[in-house]
Scaffold this motif. Structure first.
Motif, PDB file in Angstrom:
ATOM      1  N   GLU A  96       0.595  -1.196   0.092  1.00 45.19           N
ATOM      2  CA  GLU A  96      -0.102   0.015   0.095  1.00 45.19           C
ATOM      3  C   GLU A  96       0.755   1.079  -0.078  1.00 45.19           C
ATOM      4  O   GLU A  96       0.554   2.396  -0.256  1.00 45.19           O
ATOM      5  CB  GLU A  96      -0.907  -0.134   1.231  1.00 45.19           C
ATOM      6  N   GLU A  97       2.104   1.142   0.243  1.00 42.85           N
ATOM      7  CA  GLU A  97       2.780   2.334   0.509  1.00 42.85           C
ATOM      8  C   GLU A  97       3.376   2.637  -1.087  1.00 42.85           C
ATOM      9  O   GLU A  97       3.799   3.805  -1.195  1.00 42.85           O
ATOM     10  CB  GLU A  97       4.090   2.141   1.337  1.00 42.85           C
ATOM     11  N   ARG A  98       3.357   1.704  -2.075  1.00 44.14           N
ATOM     12  CA  ARG A  98       3.614   1.974  -3.396  1.00 44.14           C
ATOM     13  C   ARG A  98       2.469   3.206  -4.130  1.00 44.14           C
ATOM     14  O   ARG A  98       1.684   3.209  -3.640  1.00 44.14           O
ATOM     15  CB  ARG A  98       3.476   0.867  -4.291  1.00 44.14           C
ATOM     16  N   PRO A  99       3.303   4.048  -4.923  1.00 48.36           N
ATOM     17  CA  PRO A  99       2.077   4.872  -5.610  1.00 48.36           C
ATOM     18  C   PRO A  99       1.029   3.952  -6.471  1.00 48.36           C
ATOM     19  O   PRO A  99       1.300   2.764  -6.779  1.00 48.36           O
ATOM     20  CB  PRO A  99       2.861   5.391  -6.532  1.00 48.36           C
ATOM     21  N   HIS A 100      -0.049   4.726  -6.450  1.00 46.65           N
ATOM     22  CA  HIS A 100      -1.179   3.913  -6.989  1.00 46.65           C
ATOM     23  C   HIS A 100      -1.027   3.568  -8.233  1.00 46.65           C
ATOM     24  O   HIS A 100      -1.418   2.352  -8.531  1.00 46.65           O
ATOM     25  CB  HIS A 100      -2.463   5.055  -7.165  1.00 46.65           C
ATOM     26  N   LEU A 101      -0.436   4.282  -9.331  1.00 46.33           N
ATOM     27  CA  LEU A 101      -0.347   3.761 -10.703  1.00 46.33           C
ATOM     28  C   LEU A 101       0.724   2.626 -10.761  1.00 46.33           C
ATOM     29  O   LEU A 101       0.739   1.764 -11.791  1.00 46.33           O
ATOM     30  CB  LEU A 101      -0.025   4.802 -11.611  1.00 46.33           C
ATOM     31  N   GLU A 102       1.742   2.565  -9.758  1.00 44.16           N
ATOM     32  CA  GLU A 102       2.701   1.436  -9.638  1.00 44.16           C
ATOM     33  C   GLU A 102       1.979   0.218  -9.270  1.00 44.16           C
ATOM     34  O   GLU A 102       2.302  -0.891  -9.866  1.00 44.16           O
ATOM     35  CB  GLU A 102       3.638   1.966  -8.818  1.00 44.16           C
ATOM     36  N   ARG A 103       0.942   0.350  -8.186  1.00 49.21           N
ATOM     37  CA  ARG A 103       0.224  -0.789  -7.801  1.00 49.21           C
ATOM     38  C   ARG A 103      -0.385  -1.449  -8.855  1.00 49.21           C
ATOM     39  O   ARG A 103      -0.721  -2.528  -9.218  1.00 49.21           O
ATOM     40  CB  ARG A 103      -0.557  -0.386  -6.751  1.00 49.21           C
ATOM     41  N   ILE A 104      -1.257  -0.336  -9.736  1.00 46.42           N
ATOM     42  CA  ILE A 104      -1.951  -0.752 -11.054  1.00 46.42           C
ATOM     43  C   ILE A 104      -1.019  -1.606 -11.996  1.00 46.42           C
ATOM     44  O   ILE A 104      -1.732  -2.724 -12.335  1.00 46.42           O
ATOM     45  CB  ILE A 104      -2.585   0.496 -11.594  1.00 46.42           C
ATOM     46  N   LYS A 105      -0.070  -1.135 -12.116  1.00 50.07           N
ATOM     47  CA  LYS A 105       0.807  -2.108 -13.195  1.00 50.07           C
ATOM     48  C   LYS A 105       1.220  -3.321 -12.907  1.00 50.07           C
ATOM     49  O   LYS A 105       1.061  -4.111 -13.488  1.00 50.07           O
ATOM     50  CB  LYS A 105       2.086  -1.289 -13.640  1.00 50.07           C
ATOM     51  N   ILE A 106       1.674  -3.286 -11.371  1.00 49.88           N
ATOM     52  CA  ILE A 106       1.940  -4.779 -10.823  1.00 49.88           C
ATOM     53  C   ILE A 106       0.704  -5.710 -10.976  1.00 49.88           C
ATOM     54  O   ILE A 106       0.657  -6.810 -11.608  1.00 49.88           O
ATOM     55  CB  ILE A 106       2.297  -4.891  -9.450  1.00 49.88           C
ATOM     56  N   LEU A 107      -0.521  -5.258 -10.803  1.00 49.37           N
ATOM     57  CA  LEU A 107      -1.683  -6.152 -10.681  1.00 49.37           C
ATOM     58  C   LEU A 107      -2.334  -6.309 -12.132  1.00 49.37           C
ATOM     59  O   LEU A 107      -2.883  -7.223 -12.317  1.00 49.37           O
ATOM     60  CB  LEU A 107      -2.850  -5.297 -10.022  1.00 49.37           C
ATOM     61  N   ALA A 108      -2.281  -5.284 -12.908  1.00 49.26           N
ATOM     62  CA  ALA A 108      -2.631  -5.399 -14.250  1.00 49.26           C
ATOM     63  C   ALA A 108      -1.883  -6.689 -14.944  1.00 49.26           C
ATOM     64  O   ALA A 108      -2.193  -7.428 -15.807  1.00 49.26           O
ATOM     65  CB  ALA A 108      -2.507  -4.417 -15.269  1.00 49.26           C
TER      66      ALA A 108
END
Length: 614
Positions: free
Chosen positions: A17-29
C-alpha cells in the motif's frame, strides 16, 4: 492458479500500500494477464455445481405438468410448448431471486453469495426507480412494504405458473397438453411492470428485455406467432450484441475475459493476447480476431437459423452457436451470466431446430405485419440505446460484452487511524444485507489481501479501454490518490443494493444522492467519476465528476482514440480530456468545440484539485 488458494502477486503485502497508486496498478494488471483475477479453481467448481442445480431443478419443475411423463421420459416433454414456457418462467424466478448473474465471488459477492431477494424483501434498503422526478409512482430511494409486496408478487406468480397445468390455445400442436394460462402470465407481467417502475433493478435483474417480452408473447399471441416472436427475441439479442462490438472497445473485453478463464493455462498464449507483454498490454491482433470471430457468428448464424430451410445447414449452425455459448460460459466472465448462456443453448435448439423455418418462419405468422411490428420494437430499442446510450440501459440496448458501457469509479477519502473510514460509513449508515467488499474479504483473509483483491478489480477496470479515461479523470481531480481508497463503482453499488451487472447508470447521481443522504459526507470525502458509453456516431464519451456533498462539479468529453493509445498504468500521464462545464466556484471552462472537430484540436483542460477538509 491454485485449486484451494488464490494466486496473489509476488509482493510484500505489508508494504504494498505504500507504493504509488499507478505502480500498484501496473503490478496488478500484469498479474491479471498471467493469472486473471487469481480465483481458486474450487470457486469455478462450485459455479459448475450451481449450474447443475439450475438445470436439474428447471427440468424437474418444467416437467411437473399434467399429461407430461417423468423427467426421464424425454420424448414426452421435449416437444411440449408448455415445457419451454415454464423454463422461461424458471429463469425469470432464478434470476430475480439473485441466484443467477451477480451471484458469488466472481461478481465480488463473498459473504453471502446471494444478494437479490435478501435485499428486495427487506424494507428500508435502497431502491433505484427509473426516471426519478418524471415517474409518478417512483416513490423515492427507500424501499417500502409496498415494494416488498410487489416483489413478492413477482416471486409467487412465477411459482404458481411453474406448478400450473396447460390450457388450450389457438394453433397448438395436436399432441400438446396445453400452454400456460394467459391470465396467470398477465399477473406476472403486471407485477414485473409495477416492480420495474418502482425499482429498475428488479426489472433488469429478471432480464426482462428478453424474458418479460417472451411472456407477453406467450400471453397474447397464437402458438405459431408465439414461436416466431420468441425466435426474433433471440435474434435481436445476437444482432444487437454483434453490432455493439464493432469498434475499438471489444478487444479489451476479450483480453480481460480470456486471461481470466480457468482453462487458459498457457502463459505464452496469454502474452500473445497483448501487443508486447509486459511493455504494451493493449490487446493484440489475436484478441481482436478471437473477439470478432464471435461477432461474425452473432451476425450470420441468426440469418441462417431464421431463413434457411436446409436441415443439415441448420443443424451445423445450431451446433456452432451451442459451442459459442458454452465457450463464453467456460470463461466465467465477471458478473457470471452463466445460466443465461446455458438457457440460450437450449433455446436455440428448441426454437430453431425443433421448430424450423419451413414451418415457423416469418412468413408463417397470422399477419404479415406482425413480424415487422415485433422487429421494429425489438431492434428499435438497441438502435436508440446505441445512438443515445444515456437514455437506455446497456441490457435493453443489447451491449452485453461490447466493452462500451457506462461506468464509474469511486474514491473514499482516508481518515486518521482509529476513526471509521469514509468507506465504513456505508456499513454503519445504510440498511443492507451484506457488508462492504473490503469487510467481507478482510473477514475471509486479511486487510492486506483484501486490498489486493479490491485494487485488482480496479486494475481490471483500467485494462478496459474506458478505464484509461476513468483513471485519468479521477487522478487529476484528487489532491493525491494516496489519500483515497479508489474502488470499482459496480462493486460499491453491489453491496449497497444487492445486484449489479455492469450498468453504470445504476450508480449515477440518484444513487450517489441516496448514499449521501444516509452517510452525510463532507466535500471532498467521496468523489465519483461517471463515464457514459460511446454513441455510434461519435468518437467521444461524455463524463461527469461528482462530489457527493456538492453534486456534479464538472462535465466534459474524452476521445476514444486517446483511451486506446494509453497503457492501464498511464505510462505517459493522464490522457487528454475536454471540459465543457464546471461548477460556478471554479474557473470557467473553455468554450466547447463541436464533437466532430479534428482530434488534434482537442484542448487539454487541467481542472482544479478537489479540496478536502482538514
Amino acid at each position: 492458479m491454485g485449486f484451494i488458494n488464490a494466486d496473489l502477486p509476488d509482493v510484500d503485502l505489508a508494504t504494498f500500500e505504500e507504493r504509488p497508486h499507478l505502480e500498484r496498478i501496473k503490478i496488478l494488471a500484469l498479474h491479471w494477464i498471467d493469472y486473471g483475477f487469481g480465483t481458486p479453481k474450487v470457486i469455478h467448481a462450485m459455479y459448475c455445481a450451481k449450474i447443475a442445480v439450475f438445470v436439474v431443478l428447471g427440468l424437474l419443475l418444467a416437467s411437473r405438468t399434467a399429461g407430461i411423463g417423468s423427467i426421464g421420459d424425454v420424448a414426452s416433454w421435449w416437444t411440449q410448448p408448455i415445457f419451454y414456457q415454464k423454463l422461461v418462467v424458471w429463469v425469470i424466478l432464478y434470476e430475480m431471486l439473485g441466484f443467477g448473474a451477480s451471484c458469488g465471488p466472481l461478481a465480488f459477492r463473498f459473504k453471502p453469495w446471494v444478494g437479490g431477494c435478501t435485499y428486495w424483501l427487506r424494507p428500508g434498503t435502497i431502491k433505484l426507480p427509473p426516471w426519478p422526478g418524471k415517474n409518478p409512482i417512483a416513490g423515492g430511494s427507500r424501499r417500502t412494504w409496498f415494494d416488498v409486496f410487489v416483489y413478492a408478487g413477482m416471486i409467487v406468480s412465477a411459482i404458481v405458473l411453474l406448478f400450473s397445468d396447460g390450457v388450450p390455445k389457438a394453433g397448438q400442436p395436436a399432441d400438446s397438453v396445453g400452454l400456460l394460462d394467459p391470465r396467470l402470465l398477465a399477473v406476472l407481467i403486471g407485477f414485473t411492470l409495477v416492480a420495474g417502475l418502482r425499482d429498475r433493478l428488479l426489472f433488469l435483474a429478471a432480464r426482462s428485455e428478453q424474458y418479460w417480452v417472451m411472456c407477453i408473447m406467450f400471453a397474447t399471441l397464437p402458438f405459431v406467432d408465439m414461436i416466431v416472436g420468441a425466435k426474433l427475441v433471440m435474434c435481436a439479442v445476437w444482432w444487437g450484441a454483434a453490432a455493439s462490438k464493432i469498434g475499438k472497445h471489444f478487444g479489451y473485453v476479450i483480453q480481460g475475459m480470456t486471461t481470466n478463464a480457468p482453462l487458459m493455462v498457457s502463459k505464452w498464449l496469454r502474452h500473445k493476447l497483448c501487443k508486447d507483454f509486459p511493455n504494451d498490454i493493449r490487446p493484440s491482433w489475436l484478441a481482436g480476431f478471437l473477439g470478432h470471430t464471435g461477432t461474425v457468428l452473432e451476425f450470420g448464424a441468426p440469418v441462417i437459423l431464421l431463413f434457411v430451410t436446409n436441415r443439415p445447414v441448420v443443424l451445423v449452425t445450431a451446433a456452432v452457436m451451442v459451442i459459442f455459448h458454452l465457450y463464453i460460459t467456460s470463461n466465467f466472465p465477471l458478473a457470471v451470466p452463466l445460466e443465461w448462456n446455458i438457457f440460450y443453448t437450449f433455446s436455440l435448439v428448441w426454437l430453431f431446430v425443433l421448430h424450423p423455418a419451413g414451418e415457423f418462419g416469418l412468413w408463417s405468422t397470422s399477419s404479415v405485419w406482425l413480424p415487422i411490428v415485433i422487429m421494429v420494437i425489438l431492434f428499435g430499442v438497441p438502435v436508440l440505446g446505441n445512438l443515445r446510450p444515456d437514455l437506455i440501459s446497456f441490457l435493453p440496448a443489447a451491449r452485453y460484452y461490447a466493452g462500451n458501457w457506462a461506468t464509474g469509479l469511486w474514491a473514499f477519502r482516508r481518515t486518521p487511524d482509529g476513526q471509521p473510514s469514509c468507506e465504513e460509513r456505508i456499513d454503519l449508515n445504510i440498511v443492507k444485507s451484506s457488508k462492504n467488499q473490503i469487510t467481507q474479504l478482510t473477514e475471509l483473509y486479511s486487510k492486506e489481501v483484501a486490498e489486493i483483491f479490491l485494487q485488482k478489480a480496479v486494475a481490471w477496470r483500467y485494462m478496459n479501454s474506458h478505464g484509461r479515461a476513468l483513471s485519468s479523470l479521477m487522478l487529476t481531480h484528487l489532491d493525491s490518490a494516496e489519500n483515497y481508497d479508489i474502488r470499482e463503482g459496480e462493486f460499491v453499488m453491489s453491496s449497497v443494493v444487492g445486484w449489479q451487472f455492469g450498468d453504470g447508470h445504476l450508480h449515477d447521481e440518484f444513487f450517489i444522492n441516496a448514499v449521501q443522504e444516509r452517510c452525510q459526507y463532507a466535500p471532498g470525502e467521496l468523489m465519483v467519476v461517471l463515464l457514459e458509453s460511446q454513441p455510434w456516431h461519435t468518437m467521444t464519451q461524455k463524463y461527469r465528476i461528482v462530489d457527493a456533498a456538492v453534486g456534479v462539479v464538472e462535465r466534459g468529453v474524452v476521445d476514444v482514440r486517446d483511451m486506446t493509445a494509453a497503457q492501464p498504468w498511464l505510462a505517459d500521464g493522464p490522457i487528454p480530456y475536454r471540459v465543457t462545464w464546471r461548477a460556478s466556484d471554479t474557473a470557467p471552462a473553455a468554450p466547447a468545440a463541436p464533437v466532430e472537430e479534428p482530434r488534434a484540436a482537442a484542448s487539454v483542460e487541467q481542472p482544479r484539485a478537489t479540496s478536502s477538509p482538514e
